[in-house]
Design an enzyme around this catalytic site. Structure first.
Site, PDB file in Angstrom:
ATOM      1  N   ASP A  27      16.501  -1.314  10.261  1.00 18.68           N
ATOM      2  CA  ASP A  27      17.397  -0.443   8.947  1.00 18.68           C
ATOM      3  C   ASP A  27      16.699   0.649   9.686  1.00 18.68           C
ATOM      4  O   ASP A  27      15.869   1.681   8.682  1.00 18.68           O
ATOM      5  CB  ASP A  27      17.150  -0.492   8.245  1.00 18.68           C
ATOM      6  CG  ASP A  27      18.211   0.141   6.833  1.00 18.68           C
ATOM      7  OD1 ASP A  27      18.665   0.909   7.339  1.00 18.68           O
ATOM      8  OD2 ASP A  27      17.954  -0.026   5.458  1.00 18.68           O
ATOM      9  N   ASP A  60       0.860  -1.172   0.419  1.00 19.09           N
ATOM     10  CA  ASP A  60       0.044  -0.024   0.394  1.00 19.09           C
ATOM     11  C   ASP A  60       0.960   0.880   0.268  1.00 19.09           C
ATOM     12  O   ASP A  60       2.145   0.832   0.629  1.00 19.09           O
ATOM     13  CB  ASP A  60      -0.966   0.379   1.284  1.00 19.09           C
ATOM     14  CG  ASP A  60      -2.088  -0.830   1.024  1.00 19.09           C
ATOM     15  OD1 ASP A  60      -3.033  -1.524  -0.082  1.00 19.09           O
ATOM     16  OD2 ASP A  60      -2.536  -1.083   1.954  1.00 19.09           O
TER      17      ASP A  60
END
Length: 287
Positions: free
Chosen positions: A194, A85
């Protein structure tokens, strides 16, 4: 990338979602925004290496399963493409940052089976950005972090001539003393992995969303150290929200450099000598 043909992002979006692509807008050579039949907008990413799309999809699903931090839903994935999305972006606010801190605390507390454990269904040979990252479980965080994160990239940096042997010795000394430098033992946390500021999207809904994870079981201070590495809007509010929910062990600020060693070495290998000096400075700050 091609447009709506079968081999491009539009074709991938149609095949993986079951809905035809009405338009395609390129965002980068490996990423596009696709409007599907019915008006929904998705982001289509092409993998940069073996297992990259499946690793990212598994990470997004694992982090979302905690019900803590908003993440884009996975619409479809195969060995080459990932469809998620789109997140409508807005401006960072202090309130959203504080909420993010609280949500990260909840996410981390969901835990992981072991340090280095990959997300369920995710490959052991994963990625952090464009760099390979092995998700191999270990019992002791200091030993696992040194052997599976820091030292492999330190060796690559030296072999490539990016770091000198003298500089590498500074990092090696930190690894040898990680048991003393890591703080009190903690259970494996469910990490984004990350979490630099570029992987935080400030949504138009007033929330902070996370993207592009390198998810695995790790130390919770690692995500927070990553946020501090390249700057994060309203960072003090993120940390305040986190501390409110799950106070960090004493001396955590002095351990930030330890947790930044791995991403700095990755950047040195990928982008060159400038990050090598930062890695050495982080090692020295860790004592």
């Amino acid at each position: 990338m091609n447009g709506t043909d079968a081999g491009g992002p539009g074709g991938a979006a149609a095949r993986l979602t079951g809905r035809s692509a009405q338009s395609v807008r390129r965002l980068s050579p490996t990423m596009a925004q696709v409007t599907l039949d019915g008006g929904d907008v998705v982001v289509v990413k092409r993998g940069h290496g073996p297992g990259a799309t499946r690793a990212e999809a598994a990470g997004l699903r694992w982090l979302a399963a905690a019900g803590a931090v908003p993440l884009p839903a996975v619409r479809g994935v195969d060995d080459q493409w990932l469809v998620i999305d789109r997140v409508a972006t807005g401006r960072p606010t202090a309130a959203a940052a504080e909420r993010l801190g609280r949500e990260l605390a909840v996410l981390h507390a969901e835990g992981a089976p072991a340090f280095g454990a990959p997300p369920p269904g995710g490959p052991a040979d994963a990625w952090i950005g464009l760099a390979p990252m092995a998700d191999v479980p270990g019992e002791s965080w200091p030993q696992w972090y040194a052997e599976r994160r820091v030292l492999p990239y330190l060796r690559r940096a030296v072999d490539a001539g990016i770091m000198t042997h003298e500089e590498a010795a500074v990092v090696e000394r930190v690894c040898e003393r990680l048991d003393e430098r890591a703080g009190p033992p903690e259970p494996p946390a469910r990490l984004h992995g990350d979490l630099w500021s570029g992987n935080v999207l400030w949504g138009g809904d007033g929330q902070a969303w996370l993207i592009d994870p390198a998810a695995h079981g790790g130390h919770r201070e690692t995500d927070l150290a990553m946020l501090q590495l390249f700057g994060c809007p309203h960072l003090e509010h993120v940390l305040a929200g986190y501390q409110e929910m799950a106070p960090l062990a004493g001396g955590w600020a002095g351990r930030v450099g330890v947790h930044q060693l791995f991403p700095l070495l990755v950047h040195a290998v990928l982008f060159g000598r400038g990050y090598a000096g930062q890695a050495v400075a982080a090692a020295r700050s860790a004592g």
